[in-house]
Motif scaffolding. Structure first.
Motif, PDB file in Angstrom:
ATOM      1  N   LEU A 190      17.402  -4.328 -44.524  1.00 15.43           N
ATOM      2  CA  LEU A 190      18.530  -4.991 -45.177  1.00 15.43           C
ATOM      3  C   LEU A 190      18.309  -6.499 -45.261  1.00 15.43           C
ATOM      4  O   LEU A 190      18.617  -7.123 -46.290  1.00 15.43           O
ATOM      5  N   ILE A 191      17.799  -7.081 -44.185  1.00 13.31           N
ATOM      6  CA  ILE A 191      17.537  -8.524 -44.194  1.00 13.31           C
ATOM      7  C   ILE A 191      16.461  -8.863 -45.228  1.00 13.31           C
ATOM      8  O   ILE A 191      16.567  -9.847 -45.972  1.00 13.31           O
ATOM      9  N   VAL A 192      15.404  -8.046 -45.287  1.00  8.52           N
ATOM     10  CA  VAL A 192      14.340  -8.277 -46.267  1.00  8.52           C
ATOM     11  C   VAL A 192      14.884  -8.155 -47.685  1.00  8.52           C
ATOM     12  O   VAL A 192      14.570  -8.977 -48.565  1.00  8.52           O
ATOM     13  N   ALA A 193      15.707  -7.135 -47.928  1.00 11.42           N
ATOM     14  CA  ALA A 193      16.289  -6.959 -49.262  1.00 11.42           C
ATOM     15  C   ALA A 193      17.169  -8.141 -49.634  1.00 11.42           C
ATOM     16  O   ALA A 193      17.132  -8.630 -50.775  1.00 11.42           O
ATOM     17  N   PHE A 194      17.948  -8.625 -48.680  1.00 11.84           N
ATOM     18  CA  PHE A 194      18.815  -9.777 -48.945  1.00 11.84           C
ATOM     19  C   PHE A 194      17.985 -11.018 -49.243  1.00 11.84           C
ATOM     20  O   PHE A 194      18.288 -11.787 -50.168  1.00 11.84           O
ATOM     21  N   ALA A 195      16.918 -11.237 -48.463  1.00  5.89           N
ATOM     22  CA  ALA A 195      16.073 -12.406 -48.677  1.00  5.89           C
ATOM     23  C   ALA A 195      15.381 -12.353 -50.033  1.00  5.89           C
ATOM     24  O   ALA A 195      15.306 -13.362 -50.749  1.00  5.89           O
ATOM     25  N   LEU A 196      14.878 -11.181 -50.410  1.00  5.00           N
ATOM     26  CA  LEU A 196      14.239 -11.047 -51.718  1.00  5.00           C
ATOM     27  C   LEU A 196      15.243 -11.282 -52.837  1.00  5.00           C
ATOM     28  O   LEU A 196      14.921 -11.926 -53.843  1.00  5.00           O
ATOM     29  N   TRP A 197      16.452 -10.757 -52.674  1.00  2.00           N
ATOM     30  CA  TRP A 197      17.490 -10.991 -53.682  1.00  2.00           C
ATOM     31  C   TRP A 197      17.809 -12.465 -53.801  1.00  2.00           C
ATOM     32  O   TRP A 197      17.901 -13.015 -54.909  1.00  2.00           O
ATOM     33  N   ALA A 198      17.962 -13.139 -52.662  1.00  2.00           N
ATOM     34  CA  ALA A 198      18.363 -14.544 -52.674  1.00  2.00           C
ATOM     35  C   ALA A 198      17.269 -15.446 -53.214  1.00  2.00           C
ATOM     36  O   ALA A 198      17.563 -16.437 -53.903  1.00  2.00           O
ATOM     37  N   PHE A 199      15.998 -15.148 -52.912  1.00  2.00           N
ATOM     38  CA  PHE A 199      14.914 -16.030 -53.331  1.00  2.00           C
ATOM     39  C   PHE A 199      14.303 -15.603 -54.670  1.00  2.00           C
ATOM     40  O   PHE A 199      14.009 -16.454 -55.516  1.00  2.00           O
ATOM     41  N   ALA A 200      14.077 -14.307 -54.868  1.00  2.00           N
ATOM     42  CA  ALA A 200      13.342 -13.856 -56.045  1.00  2.00           C
ATOM     43  C   ALA A 200      14.216 -13.807 -57.297  1.00  2.00           C
ATOM     44  O   ALA A 200      13.751 -14.161 -58.389  1.00  2.00           O
ATOM     45  N   TRP A 201      15.453 -13.365 -57.160  1.00  2.00           N
ATOM     46  CA  TRP A 201      16.303 -13.237 -58.343  1.00  2.00           C
ATOM     47  C   TRP A 201      16.524 -14.579 -59.043  1.00  2.00           C
ATOM     48  O   TRP A 201      16.322 -14.681 -60.269  1.00  2.00           O
ATOM     49  N   PRO A 202      16.916 -15.648 -58.332  1.00  2.00           N
ATOM     50  CA  PRO A 202      17.071 -16.929 -59.039  1.00  2.00           C
ATOM     51  C   PRO A 202      15.766 -17.412 -59.679  1.00  2.00           C
ATOM     52  O   PRO A 202      15.780 -17.973 -60.776  1.00  2.00           O
ATOM     53  N   ALA A 203      14.635 -17.215 -58.988  1.00  2.00           N
ATOM     54  CA  ALA A 203      13.359 -17.671 -59.536  1.00  2.00           C
ATOM     55  C   ALA A 203      12.983 -16.909 -60.800  1.00  2.00           C
ATOM     56  O   ALA A 203      12.412 -17.479 -61.743  1.00  2.00           O
ATOM     57  N   ALA A 204      13.319 -15.630 -60.847  1.00  2.00           N
ATOM     58  CA  ALA A 204      12.974 -14.810 -62.008  1.00  2.00           C
ATOM     59  C   ALA A 204      13.927 -15.012 -63.180  1.00  2.00           C
ATOM     60  O   ALA A 204      13.593 -14.641 -64.313  1.00  2.00           O
ATOM     61  N   ARG A 205      15.086 -15.585 -62.937  1.00  2.00           N
ATOM     62  CA  ARG A 205      16.094 -15.743 -63.991  1.00  2.00           C
ATOM     63  C   ARG A 205      16.422 -17.219 -64.233  1.00  2.00           C
ATOM     64  O   ARG A 205      17.530 -17.545 -64.643  1.00  2.00           O
ATOM     65  N   THR A 206      15.462 -18.103 -63.997  1.00  2.00           N
ATOM     66  CA  THR A 206      15.701 -19.531 -64.196  1.00  2.00           C
ATOM     67  C   THR A 206      15.673 -19.875 -65.680  1.00  2.00           C
ATOM     68  O   THR A 206      14.647 -19.706 -66.350  1.00  2.00           O
ATOM     69  N   GLU A 207      16.782 -20.343 -66.198  1.00  2.00           N
ATOM     70  CA  GLU A 207      16.910 -20.773 -67.580  1.00  2.00           C
ATOM     71  C   GLU A 207      18.208 -21.552 -67.723  1.00  2.00           C
ATOM     72  O   GLU A 207      19.110 -21.425 -66.886  1.00  2.00           O
TER      73      GLU A 207
END
Length: 338
Positions: A21-38
């Protein structure tokens, strides 16, 4: 099943559930904004007479939802708005063609995005004339060092708050240590980033105060949550500051470049507010610093109040622990006279 076996099963099951759960939360918090930067409603100015800027506005509005356009009558007004941090840049219509005004100090990624958006406006397919109104320092032209400073500020705050909590410092003692630690963190941070690396170019004392206030907001929150919730409060504070606050701070780009609601949420957390405050005092003479100061002050005050309340509760619950009994000195036997 015996109670001992049941407890052992729960202790084995906890890491199997919590770690993913912690890994999933960290990936969501870090990867999602980086992948959707516009850009999303990124404040951008258009300067010039309405008739002359109509084509520019229509071209920018084709990217639906990307820009929030602000109109100015001339280039000078647009420059003032950039310096006041009301907009990130502007397209000024001049007799020799469109001119792009940027502020790489407000975010190099944003400046590059504006250059790409304005590329089609150049006459004859050439490059658009660009003027960097508030440039990033030569020692950090891409803003990498400034962006990287947010995580150390958050970690310093978490470490300071955790130490105060683990040392069981409450009340005025805890508040005093938190304030003193934050002041020292601010001085060290400004000494490294400004005096040594040269990546901050504003008033030294204002930069030290911004770094110290950010560290205080985090450390007071961690110590305050521990005083109210126990050891779990340290983990919750670290999660808020590091796993959630750092990736949503917008320092690598801009809050308006992050998917909502992360852009707005990040500015309400200490790392995002602290990063915006540090950028304002370093490059914009403190303009647009009022909101970040308010956010950081609220976090700091709430945390310090919680530390104080935790001290009062502890004194009432364990009065003997706070006020030790006076030491008894054994009586010296009096020898009989010979």
């Amino acid at each position: 099943m015996s109670p001992a076996v049941s407890r052992d099963s729960r202790s084995l099951l906890a890491p199997l559930v919590l770690v993913p759960l912690i890994v999933a939360f960290a990936l969501w918090a870090f990867a999602w904004p980086a992948a959707r930067t516009e850009p999303r409603d990124l404040p951008l100015g258009v300067a010039g007479p309405p008739a002359a800027t109509e084509q520019v506005r229509e071209g920018l509005q084709q990217r639906e939802g990307a820009f929030e356009l602000h109109e100015y009558t001339n280039e000078a007004q647009a420059r003032d708005a950039i310096e006041d941090r009301e907009i990130y840049g502007a397209v000024a219509v001049t007799p020799s063609g469109p001119k792009l005004l940027t502020a790489s100090a407000a975010g190099p990624v944003v400046a590059q995005t504006l250059e790409q958006a304005a590329a089609h406006m150049a006459p004859g397919g050439g490059a658009v004339r660009t003027d960097d109104v508030v440039a990033a320092p030569p020692e950090d032209p891409r803003g990498a060092v400034l962006s990287a400073s947010v995580l150390p500020m958050a970690i310093a705050g978490v470490a300071g708050g955790a130490l105060v909590a683990l040392m069981r410092l409450r009340g005025t003692r805890g508040v005093g240590v938190l304030l003193g630690t934050a002041a020292l963190v601010g001085a060290v941070g400004a000494g490294i980033a400004h005096s040594w690396l040269g990546v901050l170019t504003g008033n030294w004392w204002a930069e030290a105060a911004a770094i110290g206030l950010t560290a205080l907001a985090v450390s007071a929150t961690v110590a305050g949550l521990e005083a109210l919730l126990g050891t779990a409060g340290i983990g919750l504070g670290a999660l808020i500051a590091v796993l959630l606050g750092n990736p949503t701070s917008g320092m690598t780009s801009a809050p308006e470049m992050l998917p909502e609601p992360l852009g707005t949420l990040g500015q309400l957390l200490p790392p995002g507010a602290g990063g915006s405050l540090l950028r304002s005092v370093s490059f914009f003479d403190g303009r647009a610093a009022d909101t970040p100061v308010l956010v950081l002050t609220v976090w700091a005050v709430l945390g310090l109040v919680a530390v104080t309340v935790g001290g009062i509760r502890r004194e009432r619950a364990n009065p003997a622990e706070e006020t030790p009994e006076p030491r008894r000195v054994p009586a010296t036997p009096v020898s009989a006279a010979g």
